[in-house]
Design a protein around this motif. Sequence first.
Motif, short mmCIF file in Angstrom:
data_model
loop_
_atom_site.label_atom_id
_atom_site.label_comp_id
_atom_site.label_asym_id
_atom_site.label_seq_id
_atom_site.Cartn_x
_atom_site.Cartn_y
_atom_site.Cartn_z
N THR A 152 0.85 -1.18 0.00
CA THR A 152 0.00 0.00 0.00
C THR A 152 0.89 1.24 0.00
N LEU A 153 0.34 2.34 -0.44
CA LEU A 153 1.07 3.60 -0.49
C LEU A 153 1.52 3.98 0.92
N GLU A 154 2.80 4.26 1.04
CA GLU A 154 3.41 4.63 2.32
C GLU A 154 3.16 3.59 3.40
N ARG A 155 2.94 2.35 2.96
CA ARG A 155 2.71 1.21 3.86
C ARG A 155 1.57 1.48 4.86
N GLU A 156 0.55 2.20 4.40
CA GLU A 156 -0.62 2.48 5.23
C GLU A 156 -1.33 1.15 5.53
N PRO A 157 -1.66 0.87 6.79
CA PRO A 157 -2.28 -0.42 7.15
C PRO A 157 -3.78 -0.48 6.83
N VAL A 158 -4.12 -0.28 5.59
CA VAL A 158 -5.51 -0.23 5.13
C VAL A 158 -6.24 -1.52 5.45
N PHE A 159 -5.55 -2.65 5.31
CA PHE A 159 -6.21 -3.95 5.41
C PHE A 159 -6.30 -4.47 6.84
N GLU A 160 -6.02 -3.60 7.81
CA GLU A 160 -6.39 -3.94 9.19
C GLU A 160 -7.91 -4.06 9.27
N ASN A 161 -8.58 -3.37 8.37
CA ASN A 161 -10.02 -3.47 8.23
C ASN A 161 -10.32 -4.73 7.41
N ILE A 214 -12.28 0.04 -2.74
CA ILE A 214 -11.89 0.37 -1.36
C ILE A 214 -12.08 1.85 -1.10
N ASN A 215 -11.68 2.69 -2.04
CA ASN A 215 -11.87 4.13 -1.85
C ASN A 215 -13.34 4.48 -1.69
N GLU A 216 -14.20 3.87 -2.48
CA GLU A 216 -15.64 4.12 -2.34
C GLU A 216 -16.16 3.63 -0.99
N ALA A 217 -15.76 2.42 -0.59
CA ALA A 217 -16.25 1.83 0.65
C ALA A 217 -15.76 2.58 1.89
N ALA A 218 -14.53 3.08 1.83
CA ALA A 218 -13.93 3.70 3.01
C ALA A 218 -13.96 5.23 2.97
N GLY A 219 -14.55 5.79 1.92
CA GLY A 219 -14.58 7.25 1.81
C GLY A 219 -13.19 7.84 1.61
N ARG A 220 -12.34 7.09 0.96
CA ARG A 220 -10.96 7.52 0.69
C ARG A 220 -10.90 8.18 -0.68
N VAL A 221 -9.84 8.93 -0.91
CA VAL A 221 -9.54 9.46 -2.23
C VAL A 221 -8.05 9.25 -2.49
N GLY A 222 -7.69 9.20 -3.76
CA GLY A 222 -6.28 9.10 -4.12
C GLY A 222 -5.80 7.67 -4.23
N SER A 223 -4.50 7.56 -4.33
CA SER A 223 -3.85 6.26 -4.54
C SER A 223 -3.93 5.38 -3.30
N LEU A 224 -4.12 4.12 -3.53
CA LEU A 224 -4.10 3.13 -2.46
C LEU A 224 -2.78 2.37 -2.46
N TRP A 225 -2.27 2.05 -3.65
CA TRP A 225 -1.11 1.19 -3.81
C TRP A 225 0.13 1.97 -4.19
N GLN A 226 1.29 1.49 -3.75
CA GLN A 226 2.55 2.00 -4.27
C GLN A 226 2.65 1.64 -5.74
N LYS A 227 3.37 2.42 -6.50
CA LYS A 227 3.59 2.08 -7.90
C LYS A 227 4.43 0.81 -7.98
N GLY A 228 4.16 0.03 -9.00
CA GLY A 228 4.94 -1.18 -9.24
C GLY A 228 4.58 -2.32 -8.30
N PHE A 229 5.36 -3.37 -8.40
CA PHE A 229 5.19 -4.57 -7.58
C PHE A 229 6.47 -5.39 -7.72
#
Length: 143
Positions: free
Chosen positions: A19-28, A86-101
């Motif tokens: 995730t972008l900046e290693r945000e713990p989004v999936f704790e949810n 996820i952005n729709e469900a969580a009311g988020r905006v912007g990037s969720l993932w870091q570029k690349g893999f």
Amino acid sequence: MRIGRYAEENRIYLLTANTLEREPVFENYGLGRVVIHQFREVQEQGIADSLAFVVMPDHVHWLIRLHRGSLGQLMCRVKSLSAKEINEAAGRVGSLWQKGFHDRALRQEDDLVFMARYVVANPLRAGLVKRLGDYPLWDAIWL
């Protein structure tokens, strides 16, 4: 695609995305299930077989057998569709993932069951749970 990256049909790959900046989004739990839904959609459409995966709070590991397309197309699809939902469900905006893999092609002699166990044991190594069965966001065809 990264320079030198080459995807072969019917080859097995271990894919990792953060995730972008290693945000713990999936704790949810519910948001983690969105990513799993995308993994299953890819399989239902015959693009790749999901052999094992784990959705950690801030990244995913996904062991696949690629059937068609490129790794870049596959990851772009999963990341963009999951981010939108996820952005729709969580009311988020912007990037969720870091570029690349990150990807690793497995050789035929690699022990796939060992790799699958390595993938799904991530929550144990990270100290998130004491028993694998206590972590809800993983699966493997062998276990």
